[in-house]
Write a protein that holds these residues in place. Sequence first.
Motif, PDB file in Angstrom:
ATOM      1  N   GLY A  74       0.812  -1.202   0.000  1.00 55.38           N
ATOM      2  CA  GLY A  74       0.000   0.000   0.000  1.00 55.38           C
ATOM      3  C   GLY A  74       0.847   1.254   0.000  1.00 55.38           C
ATOM      4  N   ASP A 122       0.749   3.405   3.031  1.00 55.47           N
ATOM      5  CA  ASP A 122       0.448   3.955   4.349  1.00 55.47           C
ATOM      6  C   ASP A 122       1.649   4.554   5.060  1.00 55.47           C
ATOM      7  OD1 ASP A 122       0.988   1.171   4.186  1.00 55.47           O
ATOM      8  OD2 ASP A 122       0.393   0.864   6.249  1.00 55.47           O
ATOM      9  N   TYR A 171       4.183   3.198  -3.129  1.00 62.26           N
ATOM     10  CA  TYR A 171       3.826   1.859  -3.598  1.00 62.26           C
ATOM     11  C   TYR A 171       5.092   1.076  -3.969  1.00 62.26           C
ATOM     12  CZ  TYR A 171      -1.332   1.586  -4.186  1.00 62.26           C
ATOM     13  OH  TYR A 171      -2.686   1.453  -3.985  1.00 62.26           O
ATOM     14  N   MET A 190      -2.953  -3.193  -2.554  1.00 64.80           N
ATOM     15  CA  MET A 190      -4.112  -2.734  -1.805  1.00 64.80           C
ATOM     16  C   MET A 190      -4.547  -1.347  -2.256  1.00 64.80           C
ATOM     17  SD  MET A 190      -3.409  -4.069   2.075  1.00 64.80           S
ATOM     18  CE  MET A 190      -2.225  -2.769   2.415  1.00 64.80           C
ATOM     19  N   SER A 215      -5.342   2.529  -1.857  1.00 61.43           N
ATOM     20  CA  SER A 215      -4.547   3.561  -1.195  1.00 61.43           C
ATOM     21  C   SER A 215      -5.414   4.735  -0.773  1.00 61.43           C
ATOM     22  CB  SER A 215      -3.450   4.048  -2.151  1.00 61.43           C
ATOM     23  OG  SER A 215      -2.901   5.278  -1.739  1.00 61.43           O
TER      24      SER A 215
END
Length: 383
Positions: A117, A119, A133, A150, A152
């Motif tokens: 992801g 995060d 990423y 995943m 975002s």
Amino acid sequence: MTIRLPSSDGTLRTYDPRPEPFRAAAGTAFTSRTVFSAAHVVADPYADVSPDSPAAVDWDATLAFRRHLWAQGLGVAEAMDTAQRGMGLDWAGAAELIRRSAAEAKAVGGRLACGVGTDQITGGSLTDIRAAYEEQLAVVTESGAQAILMASRALAATATGPEDYQEIYGHLLRQSAEPVVLHWLGPMFDPALEGYWGSADLDTATEVFLEVIAAHPDKVDGIKISLLDAGREIALRRRLPQGVRCYTGDDFHYPELIAGDERGFSHALLGIFDPLAPLAAQAVRHLDTGDVSSFRQLLDPTVELSRHLFQAPTRFYKTGVVLLAWLAGHQSHFTMVGGLQSARSLPHLARAYELADGLGLFPDPGLAEDRMKTLLALYGVPQ
């Protein structure tokens, strides 16, 4: 043996626990479906942390639970939302989790796919998002695990239209060495993902999603759909390019979606299989023999528990998952990273216990009853 449980109307009811657990027969690897369980993390209960602190993880207990899932024949979907990504587990903790789980998977021969992801950032330009990423994809690739791209939050906040999603995902798919799983997580699981793929209209978003896949079918192993809409999932999987799998993430309709119909079926990547692992594995082995009826007879009764755990606000389903892991003896405490054990009410947790016990999910029903009574006592519920 009886236990008094609180109901949502404020009254107490008496429940008689099931005396014997469900016992799954030993079996070989699945042949008809590819099945992943998203796995929770076990917090370190002795860590002196606050809800805002980086996650303190009990690595031994966390990895032991993954070995439990692999022993049932399930693959592990690591560092996903079930592991509290974005709800207590930051990227530094997720990266450590990925590395440790990958080493464990190699040691025991377990199948592992890991979430990629953005995060480590909260926002930024498309260039920043692409770099985030790429950083995470490199960690997963170096670990030897399969990558799950995943959704975002940063991309959902920054993108101005479908073309931004096509640019970011196209770039990532072109540079990925191995086919990945694309994960579409709906806003019921994470409100920050509203309007993903460039539109709040799901029909429009679906077309963009399919365009991304069609442009890179050799780089997409499959898609993971978590929209809690069985009809939409079925329609989408029928339009996938040849060889691209659909992994259901629908925790409300999974038996029928995995069983499939004359035009196809879904594989599985589900958070509910965390507490259901032995029972789910037994059910899939019935499918391997072509026995759809026995598959449904085992798995259909679990839907009531799943719908309970995943009821709105759906993102707090992890609390019930960890409660059941504690009651089943997979960890020594009911503590979660970020203090998320407080996210569900006592009546909700009591009903989760009751439904799980009725399915025989606790290997030691007496232990589960004792632990549930301990929790109830902390809330002042007399026995």
